[in-house]
Design a protein around this motif. Structure first.
Motif, PDB file in Angstrom:
ATOM      1  N   ILE A  90       8.792   0.580  11.923  1.00 51.40           N
ATOM      2  CA  ILE A  90       9.668   0.906  10.802  1.00 51.40           C
ATOM      3  C   ILE A  90       9.019   2.005   9.974  1.00 51.40           C
ATOM      4  O   ILE A  90       7.834   1.921   9.633  1.00 51.40           O
ATOM      5  N   GLY A  91       9.774   3.030   9.662  1.00 46.69           N
ATOM      6  CA  GLY A  91       9.278   4.092   8.801  1.00 46.69           C
ATOM      7  C   GLY A  91       9.577   3.765   7.344  1.00 46.69           C
ATOM      8  O   GLY A  91      10.690   3.362   7.011  1.00 46.69           O
ATOM      9  N   VAL A  92       8.581   3.916   6.489  1.00 43.60           N
ATOM     10  CA  VAL A  92       8.740   3.599   5.071  1.00 43.60           C
ATOM     11  C   VAL A  92       8.386   4.822   4.238  1.00 43.60           C
ATOM     12  O   VAL A  92       7.268   5.343   4.342  1.00 43.60           O
ATOM     13  N   VAL A  93       9.326   5.289   3.441  1.00 48.15           N
ATOM     14  CA  VAL A  93       9.079   6.351   2.472  1.00 48.15           C
ATOM     15  C   VAL A  93       8.805   5.683   1.131  1.00 48.15           C
ATOM     16  O   VAL A  93       9.628   4.901   0.641  1.00 48.15           O
ATOM     17  N   VAL A  94       7.643   5.965   0.554  1.00 48.52           N
ATOM     18  CA  VAL A  94       7.233   5.303  -0.684  1.00 48.52           C
ATOM     19  C   VAL A  94       7.118   6.324  -1.799  1.00 48.52           C
ATOM     20  O   VAL A  94       6.254   7.201  -1.770  1.00 48.52           O
TER      21      VAL A  94
ATOM     22  N   GLY B  73       6.004  -8.796  14.566  1.00 45.48           N
ATOM     23  CA  GLY B  73       5.703  -7.857  15.632  1.00 45.48           C
ATOM     24  C   GLY B  73       6.092  -6.425  15.391  1.00 45.48           C
ATOM     25  O   GLY B  73       6.061  -5.606  16.318  1.00 45.48           O
ATOM     26  N   TYR B  74       6.471  -6.076  14.165  1.00 39.49           N
ATOM     27  CA  TYR B  74       6.768  -4.688  13.837  1.00 39.49           C
ATOM     28  C   TYR B  74       5.562  -4.032  13.170  1.00 39.49           C
ATOM     29  O   TYR B  74       4.802  -4.681  12.447  1.00 39.49           O
ATOM     30  N   ALA B  75       5.402  -2.755  13.422  1.00 38.16           N
ATOM     31  CA  ALA B  75       4.391  -1.956  12.742  1.00 38.16           C
ATOM     32  C   ALA B  75       5.075  -1.088  11.692  1.00 38.16           C
ATOM     33  O   ALA B  75       6.284  -0.862  11.748  1.00 38.16           O
ATOM     34  N   ILE B  76       4.278  -0.618  10.742  1.00 39.30           N
ATOM     35  CA  ILE B  76       4.793   0.209   9.653  1.00 39.30           C
ATOM     36  C   ILE B  76       4.104   1.574   9.668  1.00 39.30           C
ATOM     37  O   ILE B  76       2.885   1.657   9.794  1.00 39.30           O
ATOM     38  N   SER B  77       4.904   2.624   9.555  1.00 40.98           N
ATOM     39  CA  SER B  77       4.384   3.966   9.274  1.00 40.98           C
ATOM     40  C   SER B  77       4.901   4.364   7.903  1.00 40.98           C
ATOM     41  O   SER B  77       6.105   4.280   7.644  1.00 40.98           O
ATOM     42  N   ALA B  78       4.004   4.766   7.016  1.00 36.92           N
ATOM     43  CA  ALA B  78       4.403   5.072   5.641  1.00 36.92           C
ATOM     44  C   ALA B  78       4.138   6.530   5.299  1.00 36.92           C
ATOM     45  O   ALA B  78       3.151   7.112   5.741  1.00 36.92           O
ATOM     46  N   PHE B  79       5.031   7.095   4.495  1.00 32.53           N
ATOM     47  CA  PHE B  79       4.863   8.443   3.973  1.00 32.53           C
ATOM     48  C   PHE B  79       4.999   8.350   2.463  1.00 32.53           C
ATOM     49  O   PHE B  79       6.008   7.861   1.949  1.00 32.53           O
TER      50      PHE B  79
ATOM     51  N   GLY C 157       9.974   8.410  16.114  1.00 26.03           N
ATOM     52  CA  GLY C 157      10.793   7.495  16.897  1.00 26.03           C
ATOM     53  C   GLY C 157      10.914   6.120  16.278  1.00 26.03           C
ATOM     54  O   GLY C 157      11.053   5.127  17.007  1.00 26.03           O
ATOM     55  N   VAL C 158      10.857   6.009  14.939  1.00 25.85           N
ATOM     56  CA  VAL C 158      10.960   4.698  14.296  1.00 25.85           C
ATOM     57  C   VAL C 158      12.368   4.128  14.513  1.00 25.85           C
ATOM     58  O   VAL C 158      13.332   4.856  14.754  1.00 25.85           O
ATOM     59  N   ASP C 159      12.466   2.797  14.432  1.00 27.42           N
ATOM     60  CA  ASP C 159      13.741   2.129  14.650  1.00 27.42           C
ATOM     61  C   ASP C 159      14.630   2.139  13.415  1.00 27.42           C
ATOM     62  O   ASP C 159      15.847   2.007  13.527  1.00 27.42           O
ATOM     63  N   ALA C 160      14.021   2.249  12.246  1.00 24.06           N
ATOM     64  CA  ALA C 160      14.779   2.195  10.995  1.00 24.06           C
ATOM     65  C   ALA C 160      13.933   2.784   9.884  1.00 24.06           C
ATOM     66  O   ALA C 160      12.717   2.959  10.040  1.00 24.06           O
ATOM     67  N   LEU C 161      14.583   3.078   8.767  1.00 27.31           N
ATOM     68  CA  LEU C 161      13.890   3.562   7.590  1.00 27.31           C
ATOM     69  C   LEU C 161      14.048   2.562   6.456  1.00 27.31           C
ATOM     70  O   LEU C 161      15.113   1.967   6.272  1.00 27.31           O
ATOM     71  N   CYS C 162      12.976   2.400   5.696  1.00 30.65           N
ATOM     72  CA  CYS C 162      13.027   1.678   4.432  1.00 30.65           C
ATOM     73  C   CYS C 162      12.511   2.635   3.364  1.00 30.65           C
ATOM     74  O   CYS C 162      11.446   3.230   3.536  1.00 30.65           O
ATOM     75  N   VAL C 163      13.268   2.804   2.318  1.00 32.73           N
ATOM     76  CA  VAL C 163      12.891   3.722   1.250  1.00 32.73           C
ATOM     77  C   VAL C 163      12.620   2.916  -0.017  1.00 32.73           C
ATOM     78  O   VAL C 163      13.508   2.231  -0.530  1.00 32.73           O
ATOM     79  N   ILE C 164      11.378   2.967  -0.472  1.00 28.18           N
ATOM     80  CA  ILE C 164      11.009   2.327  -1.737  1.00 28.18           C
ATOM     81  C   ILE C 164      11.200   3.401  -2.795  1.00 28.18           C
ATOM     82  O   ILE C 164      10.365   4.287  -2.962  1.00 28.18           O
TER      83      ILE C 164
END
Length: 338
Positions: A71-75, A98-104, A125-132
């Protein structure tokens, strides 16, 4: 871009491929015993799997679902307590399933970085985005992006564009102000946060609504900047008049406020009661220990992850989910002096 790493994380098939120096399709062929694979390549892929402690079942799951399990996370503003705590809670919840996090990370002085952040995460190639997204300005930049990925936004206000989740900031403010009203305070000031922040806007609105519900006039509201230094200057210089209590929009400003009041000879809570927001780990050790509103970031992380996985699996619909906060009463509040 920084990789979040608070302990071991299960890597994706793309991580295995990168480690082995091959494509993810080659990893897939090795796992499926494809005959047209060089033995040296096969051994290199299997060695990469062993070195990364990656289980065959996890890779098989990623292949079967065609997911990267990442999961891609924009912080936005990650140095602040709320966004940072939300990121850590989400990372912990993701690791459990079982998911990993990539953060920007987006700095407070350059919200335009959100463009680069989204592009970088999408190319992984992340499966989804989460935006904080605590600030309106950064979220406005995100509205210009079209990624095609399921996206969940952590923000205090509902949004017609995305599924959102947050701790109920307005309710937290009402709990704080109702506590002061219950002690007998009738003139309650608010040391607010920057109003570009959704949390600050919701907390201010909760303060106003609690006073209105009690038939009390809104006391003075001053917009701060989240820092203890601002709270200190406010406490040292503000003309409190008939104000007997202050609801500060975060614990850092409450700490500075208490210090500033002390320097001018006013005591907390004998002269001025003070309530904060967040329940920082050190808030119980302030002098006096701080009455505050606790946010359950662990619950927020779990909720956000559930929403992300539901979105990945095709469940759609823009709605707003909230976690209830809790008032923590300590020694910084008491009945006003007669």
């Amino acid at each position: 871009m920084t990789e979040v790493s608070r302990g071991w994380q299960r890597p994706s098939i793309y991580d295995v491929a990168k480690h082995a120096g091959v494509s993810h399709m080659t990893v897939s062929r090795v796992l499926n015993d494809h005959p047209n694979i060089r033995e040296s390549t096969r051994e290199r892929v299997l060695l990469a799997i062993d070195e990364m402690n990656y289980t065959r079942s996890s890779i098989a799951r990623a292949l079967a679902t065609r997911r990267a399990m990442r999961i891609g996370v924009v912080v936005d503003s990650p140095v602040q307590y709320g966004p940072n705590s939300t990121l850590r809670a989400l990372e912990s919840a993701a690791r459990e399933v079982g998911y990993a996090i990539s953060a920007f990370s987006i700095s407070e002085d350059d919200e335009s970085q959100i463009d680069a952040g989204v592009v970088e995460l999408v190319t992984q190639g992340v499966d989804a985005l989460c935006v904080i997204a605590p600030r309106a300005s950064s979220l406005d930049m995100l509205r210009q992006q079209t990624t095609g990925l399921p996206t969940i936004v952590i923000k205090a206000e509902p949004d017609a564009t995305w599924h959102t989740a947050a701790v109920d900031q307005r309710l937290g403010a009402k709990l704080a102000v109702d506590h002061l009203i219950g002690l007998g305070h009738r003139s309650i000031a608010h040391l607010a946060g920057p109003l570009d922040w959704y949390d600050a806007r919701e907390r201010e609105q909760g303060w106003r609504e609690a006073l209105t519900s009690a038939g009390l006039p809104s006391g003075p509201a001053i917009n701060g900047d989240w820092t203890s230094d601002y709270g200190y200057e406010f406490g040292r210089t503000f003309d409190f008049g008939d104000v007997t209590a202050v609801f500060a929009s975060n614990d850092q400003m409450a700490l500075g406020l208490t210090h500033g009041l002390h320097e001018r000879g006013l005591r907390v809570p004998d002269d001025i009661s003070v309530v904060g927001f967040d329940d920082l780990p050190d808030s119980r050790h302030f002098l006096p220990p701080l009455t505050t509103v606790r946010q359950d970031f662990g619950a927020l992380g779990s909720l956000a992850l559930q929403l992300i996985i539901s979105a990945i699996e095709g469940e759609e619909g823009a709605q707003h989910d909230v976690i209830a906060p809790i008032l923590i009463a300590r020694a910084s509040t008491s009945a006003p002096r007669a």
